[in-house]
Design a protein around this motif. Structure first.
Motif, PDB file in Angstrom:
ATOM      1  N   LEU A   1     -20.877 -24.278  -3.586  1.00  0.00           N
ATOM      2  CA  LEU A   1     -20.048 -23.179  -3.079  1.00  0.00           C
ATOM      3  C   LEU A   1     -20.226 -23.022  -1.571  1.00  0.00           C
ATOM      4  O   LEU A   1     -19.258 -22.836  -0.837  1.00  0.00           O
ATOM      5  CB  LEU A   1     -20.388 -21.873  -3.804  1.00  0.00           C
ATOM      6  CG  LEU A   1     -20.064 -21.830  -5.296  1.00  0.00           C
ATOM      7  CD1 LEU A   1     -20.729 -20.631  -5.959  1.00  0.00           C
ATOM      8  CD2 LEU A   1     -18.557 -21.822  -5.505  1.00  0.00           C
ATOM      9  N   LYS A   2     -21.456 -23.108  -1.127  1.00  0.00           N
ATOM     10  CA  LYS A   2     -21.748 -22.991   0.304  1.00  0.00           C
ATOM     11  C   LYS A   2     -21.231 -24.218   1.055  1.00  0.00           C
ATOM     12  O   LYS A   2     -20.686 -24.097   2.153  1.00  0.00           O
ATOM     13  CB  LYS A   2     -23.251 -22.818   0.527  1.00  0.00           C
ATOM     14  CG  LYS A   2     -23.620 -22.570   1.962  1.00  0.00           C
ATOM     15  CD  LYS A   2     -25.092 -22.264   2.126  1.00  0.00           C
ATOM     16  CE  LYS A   2     -25.385 -21.984   3.590  1.00  0.00           C
ATOM     17  NZ  LYS A   2     -26.798 -21.740   3.814  1.00  0.00           N
ATOM     18  N   LEU A   3     -21.397 -25.398   0.467  1.00  0.00           N
ATOM     19  CA  LEU A   3     -20.943 -26.630   1.105  1.00  0.00           C
ATOM     20  C   LEU A   3     -19.456 -26.568   1.438  1.00  0.00           C
ATOM     21  O   LEU A   3     -19.030 -27.007   2.502  1.00  0.00           O
ATOM     22  CB  LEU A   3     -21.234 -27.842   0.202  1.00  0.00           C
ATOM     23  CG  LEU A   3     -20.838 -29.200   0.766  1.00  0.00           C
ATOM     24  CD1 LEU A   3     -21.717 -29.573   1.963  1.00  0.00           C
ATOM     25  CD2 LEU A   3     -20.923 -30.267  -0.319  1.00  0.00           C
ATOM     26  N   PHE A   4     -18.673 -25.987   0.543  1.00  0.00           N
ATOM     27  CA  PHE A   4     -17.226 -25.906   0.744  1.00  0.00           C
ATOM     28  C   PHE A   4     -16.772 -24.537   1.259  1.00  0.00           C
ATOM     29  O   PHE A   4     -15.586 -24.236   1.266  1.00  0.00           O
ATOM     30  CB  PHE A   4     -16.487 -26.268  -0.549  1.00  0.00           C
ATOM     31  CG  PHE A   4     -16.637 -27.724  -0.895  1.00  0.00           C
ATOM     32  CD1 PHE A   4     -15.998 -28.697  -0.148  1.00  0.00           C
ATOM     33  CD2 PHE A   4     -17.437 -28.116  -1.955  1.00  0.00           C
ATOM     34  CE1 PHE A   4     -16.141 -30.046  -0.458  1.00  0.00           C
ATOM     35  CE2 PHE A   4     -17.593 -29.454  -2.269  1.00  0.00           C
ATOM     36  CZ  PHE A   4     -16.939 -30.423  -1.515  1.00  0.00           C
ATOM     37  N   ASN A   5     -17.725 -23.717   1.677  1.00  0.00           N
ATOM     38  CA  ASN A   5     -17.417 -22.397   2.255  1.00  0.00           C
ATOM     39  C   ASN A   5     -16.532 -21.544   1.347  1.00  0.00           C
ATOM     40  O   ASN A   5     -15.585 -20.898   1.812  1.00  0.00           O
ATOM     41  CB  ASN A   5     -16.777 -22.541   3.640  1.00  0.00           C
ATOM     42  CG  ASN A   5     -17.708 -23.173   4.631  1.00  0.00           C
ATOM     43  OD1 ASN A   5     -18.879 -22.818   4.701  1.00  0.00           O
ATOM     44  ND2 ASN A   5     -17.205 -24.123   5.390  1.00  0.00           N
ATOM     45  N   ILE A   6     -16.843 -21.542   0.057  1.00  0.00           N
ATOM     46  CA  ILE A   6     -16.096 -20.707  -0.886  1.00  0.00           C
ATOM     47  C   ILE A   6     -16.565 -19.262  -0.684  1.00  0.00           C
ATOM     48  O   ILE A   6     -17.751 -18.964  -0.851  1.00  0.00           O
ATOM     49  CB  ILE A   6     -16.329 -21.142  -2.360  1.00  0.00           C
ATOM     50  CG1 ILE A   6     -16.099 -22.642  -2.555  1.00  0.00           C
ATOM     51  CG2 ILE A   6     -15.496 -20.291  -3.306  1.00  0.00           C
ATOM     52  CD1 ILE A   6     -14.707 -23.133  -2.344  1.00  0.00           C
ATOM     53  N   PRO A   7     -15.666 -18.361  -0.316  1.00  0.00           N
ATOM     54  CA  PRO A   7     -16.064 -16.960  -0.094  1.00  0.00           C
ATOM     55  C   PRO A   7     -16.655 -16.334  -1.371  1.00  0.00           C
ATOM     56  O   PRO A   7     -16.310 -16.722  -2.482  1.00  0.00           O
ATOM     57  CB  PRO A   7     -14.746 -16.271   0.289  1.00  0.00           C
ATOM     58  CG  PRO A   7     -13.831 -17.365   0.722  1.00  0.00           C
ATOM     59  CD  PRO A   7     -14.233 -18.579  -0.057  1.00  0.00           C
ATOM     60  N   LYS A   8     -17.507 -15.361  -1.180  1.00  0.00           N
ATOM     61  CA  LYS A   8     -18.183 -14.691  -2.300  1.00  0.00           C
ATOM     62  C   LYS A   8     -17.202 -14.027  -3.270  1.00  0.00           C
ATOM     63  O   LYS A   8     -17.500 -13.885  -4.450  1.00  0.00           O
ATOM     64  CB  LYS A   8     -19.161 -13.627  -1.776  1.00  0.00           C
ATOM     65  CG  LYS A   8     -20.310 -14.204  -1.006  1.00  0.00           C
ATOM     66  CD  LYS A   8     -21.417 -14.606  -1.929  1.00  0.00           C
ATOM     67  CE  LYS A   8     -22.644 -15.009  -1.132  1.00  0.00           C
ATOM     68  NZ  LYS A   8     -23.503 -15.906  -1.872  1.00  0.00           N
ATOM     69  N   ASP A   9     -16.021 -13.631  -2.783  1.00  0.00           N
ATOM     70  CA  ASP A   9     -15.055 -12.963  -3.651  1.00  0.00           C
ATOM     71  C   ASP A   9     -14.110 -13.941  -4.355  1.00  0.00           C
ATOM     72  O   ASP A   9     -13.166 -13.528  -5.012  1.00  0.00           O
ATOM     73  CB  ASP A   9     -14.262 -11.922  -2.858  1.00  0.00           C
ATOM     74  CG  ASP A   9     -13.435 -12.539  -1.737  1.00  0.00           C
ATOM     75  OD1 ASP A   9     -13.776 -13.648  -1.270  1.00  0.00           O
ATOM     76  OD2 ASP A   9     -12.456 -11.899  -1.313  1.00  0.00           O
ATOM     77  N   LYS A  10     -14.385 -15.240  -4.232  1.00  0.00           N
ATOM     78  CA  LYS A  10     -13.555 -16.271  -4.866  1.00  0.00           C
ATOM     79  C   LYS A  10     -14.364 -17.052  -5.882  1.00  0.00           C
ATOM     80  O   LYS A  10     -15.591 -17.090  -5.843  1.00  0.00           O
ATOM     81  CB  LYS A  10     -13.019 -17.254  -3.809  1.00  0.00           C
ATOM     82  CG  LYS A  10     -12.099 -16.643  -2.786  1.00  0.00           C
ATOM     83  CD  LYS A  10     -10.717 -16.493  -3.340  1.00  0.00           C
ATOM     84  CE  LYS A  10      -9.744 -16.058  -2.242  1.00  0.00           C
ATOM     85  NZ  LYS A  10      -8.400 -15.933  -2.756  1.00  0.00           N
ATOM     86  N   LYS A  11     -13.647 -17.702  -6.808  1.00  0.00           N
ATOM     87  CA  LYS A  11     -14.285 -18.607  -7.758  1.00  0.00           C
ATOM     88  C   LYS A  11     -13.449 -19.880  -7.825  1.00  0.00           C
ATOM     89  O   LYS A  11     -12.238 -19.864  -7.611  1.00  0.00           O
ATOM     90  CB  LYS A  11     -14.406 -17.971  -9.146  1.00  0.00           C
ATOM     91  CG  LYS A  11     -13.076 -17.621  -9.796  1.00  0.00           C
ATOM     92  CD  LYS A  11     -13.282 -16.926 -11.128  1.00  0.00           C
ATOM     93  CE  LYS A  11     -11.931 -16.448 -11.691  1.00  0.00           C
ATOM     94  NZ  LYS A  11     -12.081 -15.699 -12.927  1.00  0.00           N
TER      95      LYS A  11
END
Length: 164
Positions: A125-135
């Motif tokens: 999730l961090k590697l692809f910069n997925i925001p905390k409010d997304k899945k």
């Protein structure tokens, strides 16, 4: 890639709710990092026994059974609290897969990757910069196919009943 995701966004969704965003990864080094991280996650997973051969072939021969050497990865995301996210993504990514051959492209669902990025607090999730409010609700690999086929894979005969 833009044509593919533009077709995907037109797919039917539950109550026309849409709600799917796409991350198109075209960076080879980023995909290599994701491959290594995915293998590490699997190595420490209780499901390791299901993909033991994939791990072994990667560690011993460098064979990529996660992304299959595809140069592109399309990740579908939705809001975390959006209950139709996965179903809508399936519809969108299926449209994408059906359209890909018309552009001379091949595609394949990235199931092992999907499993690993769906783990709570996955480092992917961090590697692809997925925001905390997304899945992440789906992922498909895309590239130029190594082989071309003149026929479809065999399928069971049609099983349909018509009632008039």
């Amino acid at each position: 890639m833009t044509k593919l995701i533009d077709i995907a966004r037109l797919a039917p969704t539950a109550s026309n709710s849409q709600g799917i965003s796409f991350i198109v990864v075209q960076n080879k080094q980023l995909l290599e990092q994701a491959l290594e991280m995915t293998i590490q996650i699997i190595e420490n997973s209780p499901l390791r026994h299901l993909v033991e051969e994939a791990i072994k072939s990667y560690r011993e021969d460098g064979y990529d059974s996660v992304f299959r050497g595809a140069p592109n990865l399309i990740i579908a995301t939705s809001d975390k609290n959006f209950s139709n996210g996965r179903n809508n993504a399936i519809s969108c990514l299926t449209y994408l897969e059906l359209f890909a051959p018309s552009l001379g492209l091949g595609s394949c669902w990235a199931g092992i990757f999907e499993h690993c990025i769906a783990i709570e607090d996955s480092p992917l999730l961090k590697l692809f910069n997925i925001p905390k409010d997304k899945k992440v609700v789906g992922a498909v690999m895309v590239g130029y196919p190594k082989y071309s086929y003149n026929r479809l894979v065999d399928r069971n005969p049609l099983d349909a009943t018509f009632i008039e």
